[in-house]
Enzyme design. Sequence first.
Site, PDB file in Angstrom:
ATOM      1  N   SER A 188     -10.030   6.684  22.525  1.00 33.86           N
ATOM      2  CA  SER A 188      -9.103   6.774  21.396  1.00 33.86           C
ATOM      3  C   SER A 188      -9.722   7.222  20.085  1.00 33.86           C
ATOM      4  O   SER A 188      -9.004   7.483  19.140  1.00 33.86           O
ATOM      5  CB  SER A 188      -8.432   5.435  21.187  1.00 33.86           C
ATOM      6  OG  SER A 188      -9.363   4.532  20.624  1.00 33.86           O
ATOM      7  N   HIS A 216      -4.777   3.649  26.001  1.00 26.08           N
ATOM      8  CA  HIS A 216      -4.271   4.679  25.076  1.00 26.08           C
ATOM      9  C   HIS A 216      -3.474   5.767  25.785  1.00 26.08           C
ATOM     10  O   HIS A 216      -3.233   6.832  25.218  1.00 26.08           O
ATOM     11  CB  HIS A 216      -5.422   5.293  24.281  1.00 26.08           C
ATOM     12  CG  HIS A 216      -6.002   4.310  23.319  1.00 26.08           C
ATOM     13  ND1 HIS A 216      -5.428   4.037  22.093  1.00 26.08           N
ATOM     14  CD2 HIS A 216      -7.054   3.475  23.437  1.00 26.08           C
ATOM     15  CE1 HIS A 216      -6.125   3.101  21.491  1.00 26.08           C
ATOM     16  NE2 HIS A 216      -7.121   2.735  22.281  1.00 26.08           N
ATOM     17  N   LYS A 247       0.339  -1.126  22.411  1.00 29.68           N
ATOM     18  CA  LYS A 247       0.266   0.178  21.762  1.00 29.68           C
ATOM     19  C   LYS A 247       1.569   0.947  22.041  1.00 29.68           C
ATOM     20  O   LYS A 247       2.566   0.653  21.415  1.00 29.68           O
ATOM     21  CB  LYS A 247      -1.037   0.860  22.157  1.00 29.68           C
ATOM     22  CG  LYS A 247      -2.203   0.084  21.473  1.00 29.68           C
ATOM     23  CD  LYS A 247      -3.590   0.421  21.893  1.00 29.68           C
ATOM     24  CE  LYS A 247      -4.576  -0.516  21.168  1.00 29.68           C
ATOM     25  NZ  LYS A 247      -5.933  -0.490  21.678  1.00 29.68           N
TER      26      LYS A 247
HETATM   27  C1  PLP Z   1      -6.954  -1.640  21.811  1.00 32.46           C
HETATM   28  C2  PLP Z   1      -7.814  -1.522  23.040  1.00 32.46           C
HETATM   29  C3  PLP Z   1      -7.921  -2.574  23.954  1.00 32.46           C
HETATM   30  C4  PLP Z   1      -7.370  -3.917  23.652  1.00 32.46           C
HETATM   31  O1  PLP Z   1      -6.007  -3.955  23.796  1.00 32.46           O
HETATM   32  P1  PLP Z   1      -5.164  -5.027  22.961  1.00 32.46           P
HETATM   33  O2  PLP Z   1      -3.918  -5.178  23.710  1.00 32.46           O
HETATM   34  O3  PLP Z   1      -5.023  -4.474  21.594  1.00 32.46           O
HETATM   35  O4  PLP Z   1      -5.989  -6.290  22.959  1.00 32.46           O
HETATM   36  C5  PLP Z   1      -8.576  -2.354  25.138  1.00 32.46           C
HETATM   37  N1  PLP Z   1      -9.148  -1.172  25.432  1.00 32.46           N
HETATM   38  C6  PLP Z   1      -9.107  -0.154  24.555  1.00 32.46           C
HETATM   39  C7  PLP Z   1      -9.756   1.135  24.920  1.00 32.46           C
HETATM   40  C8  PLP Z   1      -8.465  -0.307  23.327  1.00 32.46           C
HETATM   41  O5  PLP Z   1      -8.467   0.692  22.444  1.00 32.46           O
END
Ligand code: PLP
Length: 409
Positions: A188, A216, A247
């Site tokens: 990301s 992502h 997300k």
């Molecule tokens: C944001 C993110 C997570 C964590 O996910 P959340 O639901 O926000 O705890 C895991 N892996 C990646 C690559 C992330 O960017």
Amino acid sequence: MDYSQYFSAALGRLHDERRYRVFADLERIAGRFPHATWHSPTGPRNVVIWCSNDYLGMGQHPKVVGAMVETATRVGTGAGGTRNIAGTHHPLVQLEAELADLHGKEAALLFTSGYVSNQTGIATLAKLIPDCLILSDALNHNSMIEGVRQSGCERQIWRHNDLAHLEQLLIAAGPNRPKLIACESLYSMDGDVAPLAAICDLAERYNAMTYVDEVHAVGMYGPRGGGIAERDGVMHRIDILEGTLAKAFGCLGGYIAAKGEIIDAVRSYAPGFIFTTALPPPICSAATAAIKHLKSSSWERERHQDRAARVKAVLNAAGLPVMTNDTHIVPLFVGDPEKCKQASDLLLEEHGIYIQPINYPTVAKGTERLRITPSPYHDDGLIDRLAEALLQVWERLGLALHKKPLAAE
Ligand SMILES: *Cc1c(COP(=O)(O)O)cnc(C)c1O
């Protein structure tokens, strides 16, 4: 003893390195995505958000909000405890079925966040495999790194997306040693994508299991929003898919999807699952509504890609240093933590544009950047205003522009 000195010294170090973080106090306005109110030091102001990971605005979608309100009204707010103590609630069961279906797997297991799903999921899986060697991509997210660390297993790091290096490590480990390949599908910060089909080829050739973080990508890629693995036709070749509901699905929670016995084992052994309260029913219902919607509606995905391409083209044409990739992430190179922070402050204070600075340790020192995430709701007018504001800020801070605009993508 003055214990507080330790904490002020720790904060002082962050200030010295110009990476002390300040959070803007924002209040999103449902139905007016990406507009929000910034509770600034001098009072409330309208701003446009350009860095949300609610990539598709699903957190404000009427179906999603409606599902949350309806479930809260019908069954209440909290889950009432861990699933081992208080039982499993129905909206959670429905959500897990929805996720298993999304990824074409036998089962799925919910955690309180994507972070927890990686941390406790990877640790538990690897611990259950005797003498497991974990092969981890160099740019894996901190939650995966923590999961690998907590597994106590030996780990080797392969250079980011470098198939030759991965193959070398697989060969060195030998065909009989259990091996778990762990990577993300879409990284990301740079917006680059893993060669999943080739990774699956290697895993099959050298007898390794695969664990892929699609955080992502879920909701945004593939005909039903199943992620890059769905888009690339390799979902069935990946052993464990991990994703978030926080997300593109606009809610909260994380999950893994896999074969029934893998899910059952993690359910039975993972401390990060067993010892914490289950997600609240309204969140589960809202997430189910978001997933269901995005399984059949492609409008958000298409418009999202269209907007991202447009932002890249407009910024590039203006001479701004867009870091190239083929995805929805638009990183703008700054390369200096102080200027990155100043650029972000100027955008907010003088232009009503909110973009958080991305500094170390989220990215390597010297690669500080502004990470722009267009949504389906950022229209042409907003994009043009973004470009103008960025140009003014770039000039003010003496940041470099392309001499000649690059060809638009
Ligand atoms: C944001 C993110 C997570 C964590 O996910 P959340 O639901 O926000 O705890 C895991 N892996 C990646 C690559 C992330 O960017």
